[in-house]
Design a protein around this motif. Structure first.
Motif, PDB file in Angstrom:
ATOM      1  N   ARG A  74       0.839  -1.207   0.000  1.00 12.09           N
ATOM      2  CA  ARG A  74       0.000   0.000   0.000  1.00 12.09           C
ATOM      3  C   ARG A  74       0.873   1.256   0.000  1.00 12.09           C
ATOM      4  O   ARG A  74       0.660   2.176  -0.786  1.00 12.09           O
ATOM      5  N   LEU A  77       2.522   1.733  -3.398  1.00 11.98           N
ATOM      6  CA  LEU A  77       1.596   2.174  -4.440  1.00 11.98           C
ATOM      7  C   LEU A  77       1.172   3.623  -4.235  1.00 11.98           C
ATOM      8  O   LEU A  77       0.965   4.353  -5.214  1.00 11.98           O
ATOM      9  N   GLU A  78       1.049   4.047  -2.999  1.00  9.41           N
ATOM     10  CA  GLU A  78       0.638   5.426  -2.729  1.00  9.41           C
ATOM     11  C   GLU A  78       1.703   6.435  -3.139  1.00  9.41           C
ATOM     12  O   GLU A  78       1.399   7.610  -3.320  1.00  9.41           O
ATOM     13  N   TRP A  91      -1.680   3.296 -12.748  1.00  2.00           N
ATOM     14  CA  TRP A  91      -1.485   1.916 -12.321  1.00  2.00           C
ATOM     15  C   TRP A  91      -2.254   0.965 -13.213  1.00  2.00           C
ATOM     16  O   TRP A  91      -3.418   1.194 -13.510  1.00  2.00           O
ATOM     17  N   LEU A  93      -2.723  -3.529 -13.736  1.00  2.00           N
ATOM     18  CA  LEU A  93      -2.503  -4.751 -12.964  1.00  2.00           C
ATOM     19  C   LEU A  93      -1.070  -5.243 -13.125  1.00  2.00           C
ATOM     20  O   LEU A  93      -0.452  -5.700 -12.161  1.00  2.00           O
ATOM     21  N   VAL A  96       1.271  -3.011 -11.018  1.00  4.26           N
ATOM     22  CA  VAL A  96       1.119  -3.309  -9.591  1.00  4.26           C
ATOM     23  C   VAL A  96       1.807  -4.635  -9.280  1.00  4.26           C
ATOM     24  O   VAL A  96       2.495  -4.762  -8.266  1.00  4.26           O
ATOM     25  N   VAL A 113      -3.565  -9.976  -8.190  1.00  7.69           N
ATOM     26  CA  VAL A 113      -3.324  -8.535  -8.035  1.00  7.69           C
ATOM     27  C   VAL A 113      -4.667  -7.817  -7.912  1.00  7.69           C
ATOM     28  O   VAL A 113      -4.847  -6.945  -7.060  1.00  7.69           O
ATOM     29  N   TRP A 114      -5.631  -8.206  -8.743  1.00  8.39           N
ATOM     30  CA  TRP A 114      -6.963  -7.595  -8.699  1.00  8.39           C
ATOM     31  C   TRP A 114      -7.605  -7.820  -7.332  1.00  8.39           C
ATOM     32  O   TRP A 114      -8.159  -6.901  -6.720  1.00  8.39           O
ATOM     33  N   LEU A 117      -5.931  -5.595  -4.740  1.00  6.95           N
ATOM     34  CA  LEU A 117      -6.326  -4.195  -4.842  1.00  6.95           C
ATOM     35  C   LEU A 117      -7.756  -3.969  -4.358  1.00  6.95           C
ATOM     36  O   LEU A 117      -8.022  -3.059  -3.570  1.00  6.95           O
ATOM     37  N   THR A 118      -8.693  -4.785  -4.839  1.00  3.77           N
ATOM     38  CA  THR A 118     -10.103  -4.551  -4.531  1.00  3.77           C
ATOM     39  C   THR A 118     -10.522  -5.132  -3.195  1.00  3.77           C
ATOM     40  O   THR A 118     -11.411  -4.597  -2.542  1.00  3.77           O
ATOM     41  N   LEU A 121      -6.881  -4.182  -0.098  1.00  4.18           N
ATOM     42  CA  LEU A 121      -6.547  -2.759  -0.042  1.00  4.18           C
ATOM     43  C   LEU A 121      -7.788  -1.868  -0.128  1.00  4.18           C
ATOM     44  O   LEU A 121      -7.729  -0.692   0.202  1.00  4.18           O
ATOM     45  N   TRP A 123      -9.317  -0.771  -2.801  1.00  2.38           N
ATOM     46  CA  TRP A 123      -9.273   0.183  -3.905  1.00  2.38           C
ATOM     47  C   TRP A 123     -10.323  -0.200  -4.931  1.00  2.38           C
ATOM     48  O   TRP A 123     -10.832  -1.315  -4.936  1.00  2.38           O
TER      49      TRP A 123
END
Length: 155
Positions: A74, A77-78, A91, A93, A96, A113-114, A117-118, A121, A123
């Motif tokens: 996190r 990525l931020e 970004w 996939l 990331v 990865v999806w 993220l979803t 995280l 997102w």
């Protein structure tokens, strides 16, 4: 509080109310569930005890990334895609996945990865607006007000 923790807290509260002699309808209202759930919980409580209504450990394959690694991802990525050497601050996939591999040493599929993220995280998918940088709102408004009616009338 996570969803599983909230569900367990409801069941624990229901057990307290069972022990106080509350009715199923009263318990359903108090914990915010349907009376069928309370009936099922009461049956389990009577047959197996309060511990049977506690949350169980997750089954299945453990996640590849532990909570500390997820927080490391996190933070990485931020900082943005450019901070990791990508041309655009966007970004994908694949990007990331590359960053996850760099910072944790764990290689994830696109699907993983999806889910990272979803799910973990929290997102969501964001798509950039497709607009020209040179866009002039006043010129667009003038065209819509003057040119478009003229063109439409000519049909």
């Amino acid at each position: 509080m996570s969803r599983p923790q909230l569900a367990e807290a409801r069941r624990v509260r229901a057990v307290e109310l069972f022990e106080e002699g509350a009715s199923n309808a009263e318990i359903a209202r108090a914990v915010g569930v349907c009376s069928e759930s309370v009936r099922r919980w009461r049956r389990v409580w009577e047959e197996e005890g309060a511990s049977a209504l506690r949350r169980r450990a997750a089954t299945g394959r453990p996640p590849k990334l532990d909570d500390d690694q997820v927080e490391t991802v996190r933070a990485a990525l931020e900082r943005g895609a450019r901070a990791h050497g990508f041309e655009a601050d966007l970004w994908t996939l694949e990007r990331v996945g590359v960053v996850v591999d760099r910072v944790t040493g764990v290689s994830l599929s696109r699907a993983s990865v999806w889910r990272l993220l979803t799910g973990r995280l929290g997102w969501s998918l964001q798509r950039p607006e497709r607009r020209a940088r040179e866009r002039e709102e006043s010129e667009i408004a003038r065209w819509i007000a003057h040119e478009w009616p003229r063109i439409k009338k000519g049909r």
